[in-house]
Scaffold this active site. Structure first.
Site, PDB file in Angstrom:
ATOM      1  N   CYS A 105      36.997  -9.316 -44.139  1.00 40.46           N
ATOM      2  CA  CYS A 105      37.284  -9.563 -42.724  1.00 40.46           C
ATOM      3  C   CYS A 105      36.412 -10.702 -42.172  1.00 40.46           C
ATOM      4  CB  CYS A 105      37.036  -8.252 -41.977  1.00 40.46           C
ATOM      5  SG  CYS A 105      36.851  -8.381 -40.215  1.00 40.46           S
ATOM      6  N   CYS A 125      34.104  -9.847 -39.279  1.00 42.10           N
ATOM      7  CA  CYS A 125      33.057  -8.928 -39.752  1.00 42.10           C
ATOM      8  C   CYS A 125      31.927  -9.719 -40.415  1.00 42.10           C
ATOM      9  CB  CYS A 125      33.617  -7.927 -40.765  1.00 42.10           C
ATOM     10  SG  CYS A 125      34.968  -6.903 -40.164  1.00 42.10           S
TER      11      CYS A 125
END
Length: 195
Positions: free
Chosen positions: A38, A41
């Site tokens: 991600c 992230c």
């Protein structure tokens, strides 16, 4: 999360143990729902979590990392209604949600918000519901924000309606759902347009 962060914060595999530790130490728990693939992230890890300013918060929070790709974590994703990554949920030692953040967060405002939450703890969602149902507009706005960030838009619009004193909010949510009657799920846009 890279090793340098784990030096400054506590990571546990079992959320129940983390909550017990939070209760003993009177700390809040920051649950980071994340994935290695991600991009936001990864940005959070490098641009926020690995900074000195974030590490200075380690005395106020216990950080618990949840890898969203692990099948053993699917139940906790359902428990906290996690639908996007990263999602960072701040909970009390009972596991009750106090705040939620979606997507990448800019370091300065995020850390300022975390400091504010640790000093002046907001209502947990169950208590906010009780207060909002009794007419507290501030609690209703808190719930609207919570449900919006949880991607439960019909519920969010219900609380926005209560906070704004709209007597017809239930019919408006129904109208929003009719907008998507072609089989699509009603989206945030449908609810906002209708309200």
């Amino acid at each position: 999360i890279v090793d340098s962060v784990s030096v400054a914060t506590t990571f546990q595999k079992d959320l129940e143990k983390v909550l017990a530790q939070a209760k003993k130490s009177n700390k809040l728990v920051m649950i980071d729902f994340t994935a290695k693939w991600c991009p936001p992230c990864i940005r959070m890890e490098h641009e926020v979590f690995n900074t000195k300013e974030f590490k200075n918060l380690s005395g106020k929070y216990i950080v618990h990392i949840i890898d969203v790709d692990k099948e053993s974590n699917y139940d906790i994703l359902k428990t906290y209604s996690i639908k996007a990554f990263p999602t960072i949920v701040i909970v009390n030692s009972n596991g009750e949600e106090l705040a939620r953040y979606l997507d990448f967060q800019e370091k300065k405002p995020f850390i300022a918000d975390l400091k504010r939450i640790s000093q002046k703890r907001p209502l947990a969602v169950p208590q906010a519901i009780l207060k909002a149902e009794a007419g507290d507009k501030s609690a209703a706005l808190q719930l609207a924000d919570h449900y919006n960030k949880s991607m439960q838009h019909a519920e969010a619009m219900k609380w926005y309606g209560k906070a704004l004193g709209l007597a017809y909010y239930d019919s408006k949510v129904g109208a929003a759902e009719e907008l998507s009657s072609n089989g699509e799920t009603a989206t945030k846009m449908y609810y906002q347009q209708t309200l």
